[in-house]
Write an enzyme that holds these catalytic residues in place. Sequence first.
Site, PDB file in Angstrom:
ATOM      1  N   GLU A  47      -0.049   4.361   6.274  1.00 26.30           N
ATOM      2  CA  GLU A  47       0.920   4.044   7.312  1.00 26.30           C
ATOM      3  C   GLU A  47       0.399   4.067   8.746  1.00 26.30           C
ATOM      4  OE1 GLU A  47       3.949   3.003   6.144  1.00 26.30           O
ATOM      5  OE2 GLU A  47       4.175   2.393   8.381  1.00 26.30           O
ATOM      6  N   SER A  48       0.268   3.046   9.519  1.00 28.40           N
ATOM      7  CA  SER A  48      -0.516   2.946  10.793  1.00 28.40           C
ATOM      8  C   SER A  48       0.264   3.867  11.712  1.00 28.40           C
ATOM      9  CB  SER A  48      -0.579   1.170  11.262  1.00 28.40           C
ATOM     10  OG  SER A  48       0.664   0.825  11.247  1.00 28.40           O
ATOM     11  N   CYS A  78      -5.761  -2.774   5.511  1.00 32.52           N
ATOM     12  CA  CYS A  78      -4.275  -2.687   5.772  1.00 32.52           C
ATOM     13  C   CYS A  78      -4.018  -1.962   7.031  1.00 32.52           C
ATOM     14  CB  CYS A  78      -3.863  -2.205   4.330  1.00 32.52           C
ATOM     15  SG  CYS A  78      -2.074  -2.587   4.079  1.00 32.52           S
ATOM     16  N   ILE A 134      -0.064  -4.875  -0.393  1.00 33.56           N
ATOM     17  CA  ILE A 134       1.094  -3.705  -0.029  1.00 33.56           C
ATOM     18  C   ILE A 134       1.575  -3.613   1.228  1.00 33.56           C
ATOM     19  CG2 ILE A 134       1.946  -1.442  -0.515  1.00 33.56           C
ATOM     20  CD1 ILE A 134      -0.647  -1.235  -2.693  1.00 33.56           C
ATOM     21  N   HIS A 174      -5.941  -4.415  -0.265  1.00 37.09           N
ATOM     22  CA  HIS A 174      -6.499  -3.089  -0.631  1.00 37.09           C
ATOM     23  C   HIS A 174      -7.644  -3.245  -1.827  1.00 37.09           C
ATOM     24  CE1 HIS A 174      -3.340  -0.624   1.365  1.00 37.09           C
ATOM     25  NE2 HIS A 174      -2.599  -1.545   1.072  1.00 37.09           N
ATOM     26  N   GLU A 176      -9.824  -1.149  -2.363  1.00 39.57           N
ATOM     27  CA  GLU A 176     -10.162   0.248  -2.850  1.00 39.57           C
ATOM     28  C   GLU A 176      -9.225   0.380  -4.091  1.00 39.57           C
ATOM     29  OE1 GLU A 176      -8.530  -0.663  -0.358  1.00 39.57           O
ATOM     30  OE2 GLU A 176      -6.762   0.741  -0.096  1.00 39.57           O
TER      31      GLU A 176
HETATM   32  N1  GLN Z   1       2.898  -1.494   6.588  1.00 38.66           N
HETATM   33  C1  GLN Z   1       2.078  -0.431   6.646  1.00 38.66           C
HETATM   34  C2  GLN Z   1       1.839   0.116   8.061  1.00 38.66           C
HETATM   35  O1  GLN Z   1       2.326  -0.776   9.080  1.00 38.66           O
HETATM   36  C3  GLN Z   1       0.637  -0.744   6.121  1.00 38.66           C
HETATM   37  C4  GLN Z   1       0.604  -0.854   4.822  1.00 38.66           C
HETATM   38  C5  GLN Z   1      -0.466  -0.374   3.797  1.00 38.66           C
HETATM   39  O2  GLN Z   1      -1.554   0.162   4.489  1.00 38.66           O
HETATM   40  N2  GLN Z   1      -0.401  -0.604   2.697  1.00 38.66           N
HETATM   41  O3  GLN Z   1       1.087   0.789   8.414  1.00 38.66           O
END
Ligand code: GLN
Length: 194
Positions: A47-48, A78, A134, A174, A176
């Site tokens: 989650e950023s 991501c 994702i 992803h 990984e």
């Molecule tokens: N939607 C997430 C974000 O904004 C990122 C999703 C992820 O890293 N799988 O951080």
Amino acid sequence: MRVGVLALQGDVREHTATLRALGAEPVAVRRAEHLEDLSGVILPGGESTAIAHLLATSGLREPLAKEIESGLPVFGTCAGLILLSRQVLDGRADQWSYAALDVAVRRNGYGRQVASFETTLDVEGLGEVPGVFIRAPKIESWGESVDVLATHDHGDGDFPVLVRQGSVWGCAFHPELTSDTRVHELFVTSLADR
Ligand code: GLN
């Protein structure tokens, strides 16, 4: 070769395992001193907003910025891509990013209904690679100095999903989370070439 994995939140374990499978030495980066003697560093998915918050509270935000500016190769996957982007669309009002990669990304840009999906990507130099998305960010615009290594068409045209601008790499998916280690290998090989 010592390759850091930012270990504040997100899929740290999977990146660590992939690096190990490639014969690199993964280093969990939680504090500024963990950035010493690295050949490169991976910013994982997760989650950023959470990772950005923890970067600030851990005191890592500025030291990592300095390392990236001075050329430490970095690969953001991501949420990690979001953290490296020049512009974050649909971010939180206070969301900051390192602006190391000349791309504008939209958080959750592949839509809510299709927030997660798997597809096969055609990666330059690799061929077919599984792509797990994702709640992925979408790279909506990018500068001329950004090399696009893979794109995906989600019904609205081709958009980049793996990019490189010199020592800064980013991908929306992803790598990984699959047993295919070749995307990591591209990054790790580039570190050996330095
Ligand atoms: N939607 C997430 C974000 O904004 C990122 C999703 C992820 O890293 N799988 O951080």
